[in-house]
Design an enzyme around this catalytic site. Structure first.
Site, PDB file in Angstrom:
ATOM      1  N   ASP A  53      50.734 -20.429 -29.614  1.00 50.96           N
ATOM      2  CA  ASP A  53      50.010 -20.696 -30.853  1.00 50.96           C
ATOM      3  C   ASP A  53      51.006 -20.896 -31.989  1.00 50.96           C
ATOM      4  OD1 ASP A  53      47.877 -20.298 -33.044  1.00 50.96           O
ATOM      5  OD2 ASP A  53      46.706 -19.890 -31.250  1.00 50.96           O
ATOM      6  N   HIS A  86      47.064 -18.335 -37.848  1.00 46.06           N
ATOM      7  CA  HIS A  86      46.146 -18.591 -36.741  1.00 46.06           C
ATOM      8  C   HIS A  86      46.502 -17.780 -35.500  1.00 46.06           C
ATOM      9  CE1 HIS A  86      44.315 -20.893 -33.395  1.00 46.06           C
ATOM     10  NE2 HIS A  86      43.338 -21.093 -34.269  1.00 46.06           N
ATOM     11  N   SER A 239      39.023 -21.602 -30.786  1.00 45.61           N
ATOM     12  CA  SER A 239      40.218 -20.788 -30.575  1.00 45.61           C
ATOM     13  C   SER A 239      39.852 -19.310 -30.512  1.00 45.61           C
ATOM     14  CB  SER A 239      41.226 -21.015 -31.699  1.00 45.61           C
ATOM     15  OG  SER A 239      41.779 -22.294 -31.642  1.00 45.61           O
TER      16      SER A 239
END
Length: 334
Positions: A53, A86, A239
C-alpha cells in the site's frame, strides 16, 4: 482504481475526497461480523500480514509494536512512513489495538509487514516477492490496473507457489468500471463493499464475475484518518473491505496453522453468509457472500486439492514455481 501517489505508485485508495462526519455508532462492523465471538477462537497470533500500500506509520499509537520493518520499491525508504494515510488505515482495520475508542483490528495479534511499490508493475512484482520472502501468510493489495491484465501474474504465481493468500480490493465506483487486476486474476480473493445492513452499494463498489467475497466498506471510521495535505480519506472503499477480509484470513491461518492457502480460501468462501437478493452461484456483487469470521473459524468445511478460485498457468521466467514453503503445500507454523 489507479491513483498516482508519489512517482508511479498505483494505489486503490477508497478515494481521498473529504470525509463526512463519523457515524454515531462508530465501528459498526465489529458487531455486524460478530468479531468478539470470533476472537474467542483466534486473534491472529503467530501470523504476519503483508500490506502492499502507501506504507504504514509504525509510530501510530494504535499500531505500537505491531509494524515490522518494511521496504519501498525502488529503494525509497523502509515502508514504515505513510504520507497518504491509506496504508495506515488499512493496517488499523487489520491489526489496530483499539486504544481509547480507536479501531480494534479484525486480527489484533498479527504483525504487519509493509511494502510500497512506486514505479509500476515491475516494482509491484518486487514488493510482492519481497513480502513472500519475509514469510507473510497473507498479502493485502490495494492497487489495480484495468481489467484482465497479466501485469501482476508473475508475482501472484510466486505468492501461490509459496502458500500465501492474496486479498485484493475489487475496485471503486467512479474510478473503475469493472473489477481490476490483480483482483480479477485467478486465485485472488477479490472483495467488494457492503454497508452496515450488509447491502451492496453500487455507488461505492464495482461488481463483476471475479468478485469472491463482500465485506463492510461503507462509513468506515478509524483513528488513522487524520488529514493529509489538508484532506482526509473517504470512509468508503473496497480497500477497507479487503482489509477486513485480510484480517479474517489471518484469523483462519492463526486458528489452523498447518492449513494450506487453498483450503484457507476454501474455508472463507464456503462459510460466507449469503445475503437476501444475491443471485444463484457466484453473485457479481457479493461473490460467494459476505465474509463470516465466526463460521470461517468454527464450521467443518470439506478440503480441496487446489484453490477454488482457480490458479494461474505457469509463466515464463518463474524459476521458483513449484518450490513451496514446505512439502505437500503444508505451511510451517510461523
Amino acid at each position: 482504481m489507479t491513483v498516482g501517489v508519489g512517482v508511479g505508485l498505483l494505489v486503490a485508495v477508497g478515494s481521498q475526497a473529504p470525509v463526512a462526519a463519523a457515524p454515531a455508532d462508530g465501528h459498526y462492523w465489529v458487531e455486524q461480523l460478530r468479531l468478539p465471538q470470533a476472537w474467542q477462537a483466534a486473534t491472529g497470533a503467530g501470523v504476519t500480514v503483508g500490506v502492499l500500500d502507501t506504507g504504514v506509520n509504525a509510530d501510530h499509537p494504535d499500531l505500537a509494536g505491531v509494524v515490522l520493518p518494511g521496504r519501498a520499491f525502488p529503494d525509497l525508504g523502509d515502508g514504515t512512513r505513510d504520507g497518504q494515510g491509506h496504508g495506515t488505515t488499512v493496517a488499523m482495520l487489520i491489526a489496530g489495538q483499539g486504544h481509547q475508542g480507536a479501531t480494534r483490528g479484525v486480527a489484533p495479534r498479527v504483525k504487519i509487514r509493509p511494502a510500497v511499490a512506486a514505479g509500476g508493475a515491475a516494482t509491484v512484482d518486487q514488493a510482492m516477492r519481497w513480502l513472500v520472502d519475509q514469510r507473510v501468510s497473507v498479502v493485502n493489495v490495494s492497487l489495480g490496473r484495468g481489467a484482465s491484465s497479466p501485469a501482476y501474474d508473475a508475482a501472484l504465481r510466486y505468492a501461490a507457489d509459496h502458500d500465501v493468500v492474496v486479498v485484493a480490493a475489487a475496485g471503486n465506483a467512479g474510478q473503475d468500471s469493472a473489477v481490476v487486476s490483480p483482483a480479477d486474476r485467478p486465485g485472488v480473493l477479490a472483495v467488494s463493499a457492503v454497508d452496515r445492513d450488509g447491502a451492496f452499494r453500487p455507488e461505492v463498489s464495482v461488481s463483476g464475475p471475479a468478485v469472491a467475497l463482500a465485506a463492510p466498506g461503507v462509513d468506515i471510521v478509524t483513528a488513522a484518518e487524520s488529514p493529509v495535505a489538508g484532506r482526509s480519506l473517504s470512509g468508503n472503499g473496497t480497500s477497507y473491505a479487503a482489509a477486513i477480509v485480510t484480517g479474517v484470513v489471518a484469523l483462519v491461518r492463526s486458528r489452523f496453522p498447518r492449513m494450506d492457502a487453498a483450503n484457507v480460501v476454501q474455508r472463507v468462501v464456503t462459510t460466507a453468509r449469503r445475503p437476501a437478493g444475491a443471485g444463484a452461484g457466484r453473485d457479481s456483487r457479493y461473490g460467494f457472500g459476505v465474509v463470516d469470521p465466526v463460521a470461517a473459524l468454527t464450521v467443518a468445511v470439506p478440503t480441496v486439492a487446489a484453490n477454488p478460485l482457480g490458479t494461474l498457468p505457469p509463466g515464463p521466467g518463474d524459476p521458483d514455481r513449484g518450490r513451496g514453503r514446505s512439502p505437500g503445500g503444508v505451511r510451517a507454523v510461523l
